[in-house]
Structures are given as structure tokens and as C-alpha cells.
Motif scaffolding. Structure first.
Motif, PDB file in Angstrom:
ATOM      1  N   THR A   8      -4.094   8.287   6.115  1.00 47.44           N
ATOM      2  CA  THR A   8      -3.104   7.798   5.165  1.00 47.44           C
ATOM      3  C   THR A   8      -2.000   8.828   4.960  1.00 47.44           C
ATOM      4  O   THR A   8      -2.148  10.001   5.290  1.00 47.44           O
TER       5      THR A   8
ATOM      6  N   ASP B 202       1.842   7.536   0.254  1.00 44.63           N
ATOM      7  CA  ASP B 202       1.317   6.215  -0.075  1.00 44.63           C
ATOM      8  C   ASP B 202       1.085   6.103  -1.578  1.00 44.63           C
ATOM      9  O   ASP B 202       0.383   6.928  -2.170  1.00 44.63           O
ATOM     10  N   VAL B 203       1.634   5.077  -2.194  1.00 45.71           N
ATOM     11  CA  VAL B 203       1.397   4.833  -3.615  1.00 45.71           C
ATOM     12  C   VAL B 203      -0.057   4.453  -3.845  1.00 45.71           C
ATOM     13  O   VAL B 203      -0.685   4.895  -4.810  1.00 45.71           O
ATOM     14  N   ASP B 204      -0.616   3.646  -2.942  1.00 44.07           N
ATOM     15  CA  ASP B 204      -2.014   3.207  -3.045  1.00 44.07           C
ATOM     16  C   ASP B 204      -2.668   3.401  -1.681  1.00 44.07           C
ATOM     17  O   ASP B 204      -2.653   2.497  -0.837  1.00 44.07           O
TER      18      ASP B 204
ATOM     19  N   GLN C 112      -5.248   0.665  -0.523  1.00 46.03           N
ATOM     20  CA  GLN C 112      -4.589  -0.576  -0.093  1.00 46.03           C
ATOM     21  C   GLN C 112      -3.854  -0.384   1.216  1.00 46.03           C
ATOM     22  O   GLN C 112      -3.856  -1.264   2.081  1.00 46.03           O
TER      23      GLN C 112
ATOM     24  N   THR D 102       3.980   1.274  -0.507  1.00 41.76           N
ATOM     25  CA  THR D 102       4.518   0.907  -1.815  1.00 41.76           C
ATOM     26  C   THR D 102       4.014  -0.501  -2.112  1.00 41.76           C
ATOM     27  O   THR D 102       3.626  -1.234  -1.192  1.00 41.76           O
ATOM     28  N   PRO D 103       4.010  -0.915  -3.379  1.00 43.55           N
ATOM     29  CA  PRO D 103       3.452  -2.238  -3.696  1.00 43.55           C
ATOM     30  C   PRO D 103       4.188  -3.396  -3.026  1.00 43.55           C
ATOM     31  O   PRO D 103       3.574  -4.397  -2.669  1.00 43.55           O
TER      32      PRO D 103
ATOM     33  N   GLY E  72       0.824  -1.205   0.000  1.00 43.27           N
ATOM     34  CA  GLY E  72       0.000   0.000   0.000  1.00 43.27           C
ATOM     35  C   GLY E  72       0.852   1.246   0.000  1.00 43.27           C
ATOM     36  O   GLY E  72       0.748   2.078  -0.894  1.00 43.27           O
TER      37      GLY E  72
END
Length: 288
Positions: free
Chosen positions: A235, A239-241, A244, A201-202, A199
Motif C-alpha cells: 500500500t 492511501d487514506v484507507d 480499502q 481516496t474515498p 481507498g
């Protein structure tokens, strides 16, 4: 510098820097002073009286089972960074590392929860004008998904610089291992497991330590601050996502609640460690 024991393992915190006050509103914008002040348990350690968040950057050194392991390596000294708070630092991190009884050449393994700027900086240091691995006898490890994600991105110049001075030299030296981290994690040493926490990062991972019937978890950036224990919906701007990241955080916190697991926050200011418990108003981090 504090030390914790997890069964037969000893965990040292190696401080790099306390974050400036403006970091909180930038990093966790939803953690407003009004929200923070609702939770007495955040004060005075994790938040100021006015609701400002306290944050820090540090590594953890794990000693035991014949190994010395460093988890995350901060920002680093002398690095050219776009963030003024991280630019050209001159901290005593190296000396504080040695003060734990661990010299860089004695480290066996360096675990990187992810490849953001403030987690890879002391991978390297400057020698005769070149960035070279600080831990020459160690294997460095991160999740394969994490490295492949960044390899597939078009990086801006500041992030390219991070890879040039703090990631590529480790790769060029043949020291970086990419770990296949499945749904149930991956053991990288006796009692040391990478846990998938995507989330932020992947390929982000947390690090679980287990010994003598005791467990600890080093959070990386799936948790930036204890306010997220009470409010997992908060968040990070990094956060990339974010969707997630929130889902990961909720599941992780539920899995930790009332288990006695010692939670070691990679950006939690002193006292840094605590246990997740269910309170009358939701989850809290207990440190006493």
C-alpha cells in the motif's frame, strides 16, 4: 511520446517528470529491494538492478469520437509545494501536450481521478499573476464523493495551497462537474467511463476506455507501480484507507486478468502500458 490505440480512440502519454529515486521507499515502503528483485519481469523497465522502483508523472490525452480528453494533470509549473520534488517545477509539459496535436483550448474534457497534488497541477497556469484554468473550453470532472470528502476535511496549509491554485480557480470559473459515480461506474463521454476504485481516496476513480471491442483502463493511484500487480498488499503511504485500497486493488486486478485490457499506469514509467496475465507465481504485467 508513445501512443496507443483502443479501437477508434488514440491515447497519447504526455510526460511531466521522472520521480527521484527516493520516491519509491517513501511512497511504497513495503516494496523493499528484496521483494522487487524476486520478479524478473519488473526489470529493467520498472525497477533498477538494485531493486529501486522507477516511477513517473504524466497525463494521458484521449482523442476520438469528436473529443479531446485529458486524464489527470500532474504537478504543474511554478506551484509552491511542500515536497521539494514538486516545488516550483519548470518542465516542458505544455509543449509536449501541444506536440500530441492537442492545444489546451482544443480540450473538451479534463478527468481527475482524484484531487491529490500530483493529479491536479496543470488544471491551471499563471496569467498576469493569477492562476486560471489552462483548458478554458473544457469541462473538468471528478467524482462528487471525492470533492465532498476534501470539503469536509481540515486541510493543512500545503494542501490548502493545492486547492487555492489548482482546484478553486476551476470551480470559480464554473468549469468543475461533480459526477455521481455509482457502484457500476458512470459514463462521461462515448466510450469513457469513471470506475469507482476507492481507498487511495474515498472518491478515487479509474478511467475505462472502450471502442471497437477493445478496452483500456487508466489506473490513477489505485495502482502506483507494477509491483502491486504481484503484491496488491503493498500500500501507499498516501492511501487514506489502506485496507480499502488493497481490497479495491485485488478485485480490480482479478477483473482484469487475462482479459486483454490495456492497463495504462498513471505513475508507471516507460513503457507505461501492459496487460494483466496469470503467471506461474501469480499475476504479472506483460508489456511485450
Amino acid at each position: 511520446m508513445p501512443t496507443w490505440t483502443v479501437g477508434d480512440l488514440t491515447v497519447h502519454r504526455v510526460d511531466e517528470a521522472i520521480a527521484p529515486p527516493e520516491t519509491g521507499p517513501w511512497l511504497l515502503p513495503a516494496a523493499t529491494p528484496d521483494l522487487v528483485r524476486r520478479h524478473d519481469w519488473l526489470h529493467p523497465d520498472f525497477a533498477a538492478a538494485d531493486g529501486a522502483l522507477r516511477l513517473a508523472t504524466h497525463s494521458f490525452v484521449v482523442v476520438g469520437n469528436g473529443r479531446r480528453i485529458v486524464i489527470d494533470t500532474g504537478v504543474g509549473n511554478g506551484k509552491q509545494r511542500a515536497n521539494p520534488a514538486w516545488h516550483d517545477l519548470r518542465t516542458g509539459y505544455h509543449d509536449r501536450l501541444v506536440d500530441t496535436g492537442t492545444t489546451p483550448d482544443a480540450v473538451d474534457l479534463v478527468l481527475l481521478t482524484h484531487l491529490h497534488t500530483d493529479h491536479v497541477g496543470w488544471n491551471t497556469h499563471l496569467v498576469d499573476g493569477e492562476w486560471v484554468p489552462l483548458f478554458p473550453n473544457a469541462r473538468y470532472a471528478t467524482s462528487r464523493l471525492e470533492r465532498e470528502f476534501w470539503a469536509g476535511q481540515v486541510l493543512d496549509e500545503p494542501r490548502q495551497q493545492v486547492f487555492r491554485d489548482s482546484v478553486h480557480p476551476v470551480e470559480d470559473a464554473g468549469l468543475l462537474d461533480l459526477v455521481e459515480v455509482g457502484a457500476h461506474g458512470a459514463e462521461v463521454a462515448e466510450g469513457v467511463r469513471l470506475v469507482p476504485t476507492p481507498g487511495h481516496t474515498p472518491g478515487h476513480v479509474a478511467v475505462e476506455l472502450t471502442s471497437g471491442g477493445e478496452t483500456a483502463l487508466v489506473t490513477g493511484d489505485c495502482l502506483h507501480h507494477p509491483v502491486q500487480v504481484a503484491h496488491p498488499e503493498v500500500t501507499s503511504c498516501a492511501d487514506v484507507d489502506p485496507v480499502q485500497a488493497e481490497a479495491t486493488r485485488r478485485a480490480l486486478l482479478e477483473s482484469l486478468a487475462d482479459t486483454g485490457t490495456l492497463v495504462l499506469g498513471t505513475h508507471f514509467p516507460p513503457p507505461t502500458a501492459g496487460r494483466i496475465a496469470r503467471g506461474p507465481d501469480g499475476l504479472v504485467l506483460t508489456v511485450r
